[in-house]
Design an enzyme around this catalytic site. Structure first.
Site, PDB file in Angstrom:
ATOM      1  N   ASP A 100      -7.469  -2.490 -20.415  1.00  0.00           N
ATOM      2  CA  ASP A 100      -6.402  -2.454 -19.418  1.00  0.00           C
ATOM      3  C   ASP A 100      -5.575  -1.178 -19.552  1.00  0.00           C
ATOM      4  OD1 ASP A 100      -4.772  -3.359 -17.305  1.00  0.00           O
ATOM      5  OD2 ASP A 100      -4.960  -5.424 -17.992  1.00  0.00           O
ATOM      6  N   GLU A 141      -0.835  -2.187   4.489  1.00  0.00           N
ATOM      7  CA  GLU A 141      -1.091  -0.968   3.723  1.00  0.00           C
ATOM      8  C   GLU A 141      -1.896   0.045   4.529  1.00  0.00           C
ATOM      9  OE1 GLU A 141       0.015  -4.078   0.829  1.00  0.00           O
ATOM     10  OE2 GLU A 141      -1.443  -4.027   2.467  1.00  0.00           O
ATOM     11  N   ASN A 164      -4.193  -6.670   4.539  1.00  0.00           N
ATOM     12  CA  ASN A 164      -3.740  -6.349   3.190  1.00  0.00           C
ATOM     13  C   ASN A 164      -4.813  -5.534   2.482  1.00  0.00           C
ATOM     14  OD1 ASN A 164      -4.048  -7.636   0.097  1.00  0.00           O
ATOM     15  ND2 ASN A 164      -2.038  -6.835   0.616  1.00  0.00           N
TER      16      ASN A 164
END
Length: 443
Positions: free
Chosen positions: A253, A207, A147
């Site tokens: 963010d 991925e 991953n």
């Protein structure tokens, strides 16, 4: 007879070598504020810092995926083919070739991170040093699938980091691991690898293989401490996600506002590896690269769900002005008057964080905010073409939400030509030959 040759390195340096316009800055730039401030002055082209201040053995690089044009260039496709190319790679990941020797070398054990690597301080509140470009490589203990996922990391002290761990695949791997989880933290890879790491992929698919598909089978991996990692990564850190938690934040963010402080897992770095003359990868939180890496990987999934409702959907774009998360545009071939509203509702359901969907015709570029606004201005009547949904579940990133009920309002804007009018009344007039002429030919 010659044996098989290894694929050419499809890495960050190869991308920079082939980029048409790289902004190279030779004067020292302080990683505290100055370097990130310079990085966002022109987000249309990559920027290389030849000498981060106090780090003479390092370089730094930003703005690799800060525009759709750059992303398309990195994938060797046209700008309007990004969605279809990523979607095709997700449907058919490419198995990896045999591992090769890595390009990175050992630098230090138990490194004092902020002494070894130029880690930026992006914003002034609490002045935390942050990696916003760190990709964690982990192996599922049950399936063996690798991953890759992005996780911001705050430098605490010495070799200790505190990572933001959201409840996705890596969180599940950590939850199923007794004791510390050994991982690799990588930075400085080809933009296609970053795009793959940012994609919400099925847990039973890697991925790494998605990256290989995006790079037409030319992605190289190396075996490193029991994990497969990008062979040409600029930085690799052997690390452990521990069972200890510590406060993480505050952090700016995607919404360009401050996120809250949370207790998050502590990561201890056991060894640092880097390529000679390494490039530290910089992603400025809240800016274009952050937005594109969050939004673009979501678009194929939204497209598929909308397509189940309106088969003539052509494209889906999560817009940078909407944080590449909260606002989106759906482009379609309109067959009936109800298609835009159905497409808008399907898009909101596909991406529950989204609160505005604008639906446009095929002649409008969904990635061009001026073109979308033109369609809204010339084809939309609000009393007829704007639908509002109240008291819906939204995104935790939306500071305008009702925090007591944790709900938000959502809206669908139908900016398509009215079906009961002559379509020619709404055509955009252009100068003959406007799209085919190049001013550079006349210099």
């Amino acid at each position: 007879m010659c044996g098989p040759t290894e694929p050419a390195a499809m890495d960050l340096r190869q991308f920079l070598d082939e980029a048409h316009d790289v902004n190279t800055l030779t004067r020292p730039a302080d990683p505290r504020f100055e370097l990130p401030a310079l990085a966002v002055q022109d987000e249309t082209r990559p920027v290389v810092f030849e000498e981060p201040e106090d780090y003479p053995d390092w370089r730094a690089v930003a703005n690799l995926v800060s525009s759709r044009d750059l992303i398309a260039t990195s994938l060797d496709i046209e700008r309007d083919e990004v969605l279809s190319h990523v979607s095709a790679a997700m449907d058919d990941p490419t198995p990896l070739s045999d591992p090769v020797a890595p390009s990175f070398e050992h630098v230090a054990d138990d490194p004092t991170i902020e002494e070894e690597i130029p880690v930026p301080i992006f914003y002034e509140r609490d002045e935390k040093r942050y990696f916003a470009s760190t990709i964690v490589v982990a192996k599922d203990p049950d399936t063996g699938v690798h991953n890759l996922s992005f996780h911001r990391m705050m430098v605490e002290e010495g070799n200790r980091l505190v990572m933001r761990l959201v409840q996705r695949h890596l969180y599940d791997i950590v939850d199923r691991t007794d004791g510390d989880l050994e991982v690799a933290i990588v930075m400085g890879v080809h933009p296609a690898v970053e795009l793959a790491a940012a994609t919400s992929f099925s847990p039973d698919m890697s991925e790494l293989e998605l990256a290989n598909a995006l790079l037409d089978g030319e992605f190289r991996v190396a075996e490193h401490d029991g994990l497969l990692v990008p062979a040409d990564a600029e930085i690799v850190m052997d690390a452990r996600i521990t069972e200890e938690d510590a406060p993480e934040g505050p952090f700016v963010d995607l919404s360009k506002t401050w996120d809250v402080v949370r207790d998050q897992p502590v990561v201890e770095v056991d060894a640092l590896f880097a390529r000679p003359d390494p490039l530290a990868r910089i992603i400025v939180p809240g800016k274009r690269e952050h937005a594109h890496l969050m939004g673009i990987p979501q678009e194929p999934r939204i497209h598929r769900i909308v397509e189940n409702t309106v088969p003539t959907v052509r494209n889906v774009v999560l817009t940078p002005g909407g944080c590449s998360w909260l606002h989106g545009v759906v482009q379609l071939e309109k067959r009936t008057e109800g298609d835009p509203k159905n497409a808008g509702m399907a898009a909101l359901a596909a991406h529950p964080s989204m609160k505005k969907v604008t639906v446009v015709d095929e002649d409008v570029d969904p990635a061009d905010p001026d073109d979308v606004e033109w369609a809204e201005a010339t084809r939309c009547q609000p009393h007829r073409d704007v639908s509002i949904v109240e008291n819906a579940d939204g995104s935790s990133l939306d500071p305008s939400q009702d925090y007591e009920t944790e709900t938000t309002s959502k809206w669908i804007v139908d900016a398509t030509r009215p079906a009961d009018r002559d379509a020619a009344d709404f055509d955009k007039v252009t100068i003959p030959g406007e799209d085919g002429v190049d001013v550079e030919d006349y210099r």
